[in-house]
Write a protein that holds these residues in place. Structure first.
Motif, PDB file in Angstrom:
ATOM      1  N   UNK A  62       0.838  -1.185   0.000  1.00 46.02           N
ATOM      2  CA  UNK A  62       0.000   0.000   0.000  1.00 46.02           C
ATOM      3  C   UNK A  62       0.881   1.246   0.000  1.00 46.02           C
ATOM      4  N   UNK A  63       0.873   1.959  -1.109  1.00 47.69           N
ATOM      5  CA  UNK A  63       1.710   3.130  -1.193  1.00 47.69           C
ATOM      6  C   UNK A  63       1.099   4.291  -0.445  1.00 47.69           C
ATOM      7  N   UNK A  64       1.924   5.312  -0.223  1.00 47.10           N
ATOM      8  CA  UNK A  64       1.442   6.460   0.511  1.00 47.10           C
ATOM      9  C   UNK A  64       1.704   7.763  -0.232  1.00 47.10           C
ATOM     10  N   UNK A 111       0.517   1.953  10.372  1.00 49.12           N
ATOM     11  CA  UNK A 111      -0.094   1.610   9.089  1.00 49.12           C
ATOM     12  C   UNK A 111       0.032   0.105   8.827  1.00 49.12           C
ATOM     13  N   UNK A 112       1.187  -0.441   9.139  1.00 45.86           N
ATOM     14  CA  UNK A 112       1.405  -1.875   8.934  1.00 45.86           C
ATOM     15  C   UNK A 112       0.478  -2.699   9.820  1.00 45.86           C
ATOM     16  N   UNK A 113       0.320  -2.277  11.063  1.00 44.88           N
ATOM     17  CA  UNK A 113      -0.563  -3.023  11.971  1.00 44.88           C
ATOM     18  C   UNK A 113      -2.008  -2.975  11.488  1.00 44.88           C
ATOM     19  N   UNK A 114      -2.453  -1.813  11.034  1.00 45.19           N
ATOM     20  CA  UNK A 114      -3.821  -1.702  10.511  1.00 45.19           C
ATOM     21  C   UNK A 114      -4.002  -2.622   9.316  1.00 45.19           C
ATOM     22  N   UNK A 115      -3.033  -2.620   8.407  1.00 48.19           N
ATOM     23  CA  UNK A 115      -3.125  -3.460   7.212  1.00 48.19           C
ATOM     24  C   UNK A 115      -3.152  -4.943   7.573  1.00 48.19           C
ATOM     25  N   UNK A 116      -2.379  -5.312   8.563  1.00 47.69           N
ATOM     26  CA  UNK A 116      -2.295  -6.719   8.947  1.00 47.69           C
ATOM     27  C   UNK A 116      -3.531  -7.174   9.730  1.00 47.69           C
ATOM     28  N   UNK A 117      -3.912  -6.388  10.736  1.00 48.73           N
ATOM     29  CA  UNK A 117      -4.948  -6.813  11.674  1.00 48.73           C
ATOM     30  C   UNK A 117      -6.361  -6.741  11.087  1.00 48.73           C
ATOM     31  N   UNK A 118      -6.573  -5.847  10.118  1.00 47.32           N
ATOM     32  CA  UNK A 118      -7.922  -5.657   9.598  1.00 47.32           C
ATOM     33  C   UNK A 118      -8.034  -6.034   8.123  1.00 47.32           C
ATOM     34  N   UNK A 119      -7.162  -6.890   7.673  1.00 47.98           N
ATOM     35  CA  UNK A 119      -7.168  -7.258   6.262  1.00 47.98           C
ATOM     36  C   UNK A 119      -8.414  -8.051   5.883  1.00 47.98           C
ATOM     37  N   UNK A 120      -8.927  -8.865   6.788  1.00 48.33           N
ATOM     38  CA  UNK A 120     -10.039  -9.763   6.454  1.00 48.33           C
ATOM     39  C   UNK A 120     -11.181  -9.630   7.458  1.00 48.33           C
ATOM     40  N   UNK A 121     -11.709  -8.441   7.591  1.00 50.49           N
ATOM     41  CA  UNK A 121     -12.846  -8.204   8.482  1.00 50.49           C
ATOM     42  C   UNK A 121     -14.101  -8.816   7.849  1.00 50.49           C
ATOM     43  N   UNK A 122     -14.994  -9.439   8.633  1.00 47.32           N
ATOM     44  CA  UNK A 122     -16.220 -10.009   8.068  1.00 47.32           C
ATOM     45  C   UNK A 122     -16.976  -8.997   7.217  1.00 47.32           C
ATOM     46  N   UNK A 142     -10.541   2.033   7.800  1.00 43.45           N
ATOM     47  CA  UNK A 142      -9.475   1.247   8.413  1.00 43.45           C
ATOM     48  C   UNK A 142      -9.881  -0.210   8.575  1.00 43.45           C
ATOM     49  N   UNK A 143     -11.198  -0.472   8.575  1.00 45.22           N
ATOM     50  CA  UNK A 143     -11.670  -1.855   8.680  1.00 45.22           C
ATOM     51  C   UNK A 143     -11.976  -2.478   7.324  1.00 45.22           C
ATOM     52  N   UNK A 144     -12.109  -1.673   6.293  1.00 46.20           N
ATOM     53  CA  UNK A 144     -12.515  -2.174   4.975  1.00 46.20           C
ATOM     54  C   UNK A 144     -11.445  -1.853   3.940  1.00 46.20           C
ATOM     55  N   UNK A 145     -10.624  -2.855   3.644  1.00 49.65           N
ATOM     56  CA  UNK A 145      -9.505  -2.682   2.717  1.00 49.65           C
ATOM     57  C   UNK A 145      -9.776  -3.348   1.371  1.00 49.65           C
TER      58      UNK A 145
END
Length: 311
Positions: A1-3, A289-300, A181-184
Motif C-alpha cells: 500500500x503506497x502512501x 499503518x502496517x498493523x492496521x493493514x495486517x490486523x484488519x485485512x479480512x474483516x467479516x 481502516x476496517x474495509x480494505x
C-alpha cells in the motif's frame, strides 16, 4: 500500500451532505438539522475552504438545501442518480429516464450543468451497463454534466465482477467507493490501484463506517456483535500510538495511493471544523499503518457493509 499522493488538484475534503436531507448514521446524535443549521454547516465548510459537496437525489432535501445555499456561487457538486429501468428497457428509454433524473437534480440544485453526476444503484449495470454508458456520454456531450461517474455500493466480489469493465471505461472519470481502516477490499482486490493507474478521480466515503468507529465496545448494537472486538482493537491501537481513532481513520485512507478526496459528513458546524483539522492532520507512523493493514485485512463482510446492516 503506497502512501504517495497524486497531484490531481482535487480537494482533500468533500463535505458529505446526506445528513442535511435525512437522519443518517448509526451514531447520529443530532437528527436532521433545520435549514438554518444546515446553512451554518455549509457556511463553515465554504468559508473553511471546502469547495466540493457530495449529495444525491435519494438524500431527501439535500439537493434543495445545497441549491438554496449555493445559488450564485460555484461549488463542485457531486450528485448521484438512481434509475429504475423496466426489464428489457431500450437504450432510448434509459436515456429518457436519465435525462429526467438529471434535469430534476439541475432544478433542485439551481444549476445549468452539474460538475459530477454518478450512478447510485450499480446493480443495473449488470444488464444495462452499455445503455447507461451511452446515455452518460450523450449528457456529457450536451454539457448537462461535467463528468460522469459510478458510486460503488458494497465492495463485494459480485459487484466488482459486473462493474469491472465500466470502472475502466473512459466515460467514467470519477469513482466513489466505501473504504475505512476496517474495509480494505478495494486495495486487496486491486481496484484502487487500477483506478489510480487509469487516472480516475477517486472519492472515498464511509471513512468512519457511519460512526461505528467512534463507538465504545458496549455501544455497538447487538446485530453488529462481530464489530465489538474490532472496535476494542482500534481503541488499543489508538492508545498504544497516541493517535485518536478519528485521525487514524482519516490519515490511513487519505494517504493511500489513488485516493483523491474523502467524503465526510457533519451534523454540526463544529464537526466541520474538526473534520478540516483531521484532513490536515499528520501521517500515521509506518508501524501503525502496517498493523492496521495486517490486523484488519479480512474483516467479516457484514461488518463493513452498512447497506446490509439490520437496523
Amino acid at each position: 500500500m503506497g502512501e504517495t499522493k497524486r497531484a490531481t488538484g482535487q480537494p482533500k475534503l468533500t463535505l458529505g451532505t446526506v445528513q442535511l436531507g435525512l437522519p443518517y448514521g448509526i451514531h447520529n446524535r443530532e437528527g436532521m438539522p433545520s435549514e438554518e443549521r444546515s446553512f451554518g454547516i455549509l457556511r463553515e465548510a465554504w468559508e473553511g475552504g471546502v469547495v466540493c459537496y457530495d449529495t444525491a437525489a435519494a438524500y431527501g432535501q439535500s439537493e434543495d438545501v445545497l441549491g438554496r445555499f449555493f445559488e450564485g456561487k460555484r461549488p463542485t457538486i457531486v450528485t448521484k442518480i438512481h434509475l429504475n429501468p423496466e426489464p428489457g428497457a431500450s437504450g432510448e428509454q434509459i436515456g429518457r429516464e436519465m435525462r429526467s433524473c438529471i434535469e430534476q437534480s439541475l432544478s433542485r440544485l439551481r444549476m445549468n450543468s452539474i460538475p459530477v453526476v454518478m450512478l447510485h444503484n450499480t446493480r443495473i449495470m449488470e444488464h444495462f451497463g452499455d445503455q447507461v454508458t451511452a446515455a452518460f456520454q450523450t449528457m456529457l456531450s450536451e454539457g448537462l454534466i461535467g463528468r460522469a461517474g459510478i458510486s460503488v455500493a458494497t465492495n463485494t466480489e459480485e459487484e466488482y465482477r459486473y462493474l469491472s469493465v465500466y470502472l475502466d471505461h473512459p466515460a467514467y472519470e470519477a469513482i466513489q467507493l466505501p473504504m475505512s481502516v476496517l474495509d480494505h477490499r478495494p486495495v486487496v482486490n486491486g481496484c484502487l490501484g487500477r483506478l489510480a493507474g487509469a487516472g480516475k478521480t477517486v472519492y472515498v466515503r464511509s471513512v468512519f463506517l457511519q460512526g461505528l468507529l467512534y463507538m465504545k465496545e458496549d455501544e455497538v448494537p447487538d446485530h453488529l456483535h462481530e464489530a465489538k472486538s474490532l472496535v476494542r482493537l482500534l481503541q488499543d491501537l489508538s492508545e498504544n500510538y497516541s493517535v485518536s481513532i478519528a485521525q487514524m481513520a482519516v490519515s490511513y485512507i487519505r494517504d493511500l495511493e489513488g485516493v483523491d478526496s474523502l467524503v465526510i459528513g457533519a451534523e454540526t458546524a463544529e464537526q466541520v471544523k474538526a473534520n478540516l483539522e483531521l484532513i490536515e492532520g499528520p501521517a500515521l507512523p509506518g508501524r501503525l499503518r502496517e498493523e492496521i493493514a495486517e490486523r484488519f485485512r479480512s474483516v467479516p463482510e457484514y461488518v463493513v457493509t452498512p447497506p446490509v446492516w439490520r437496523k
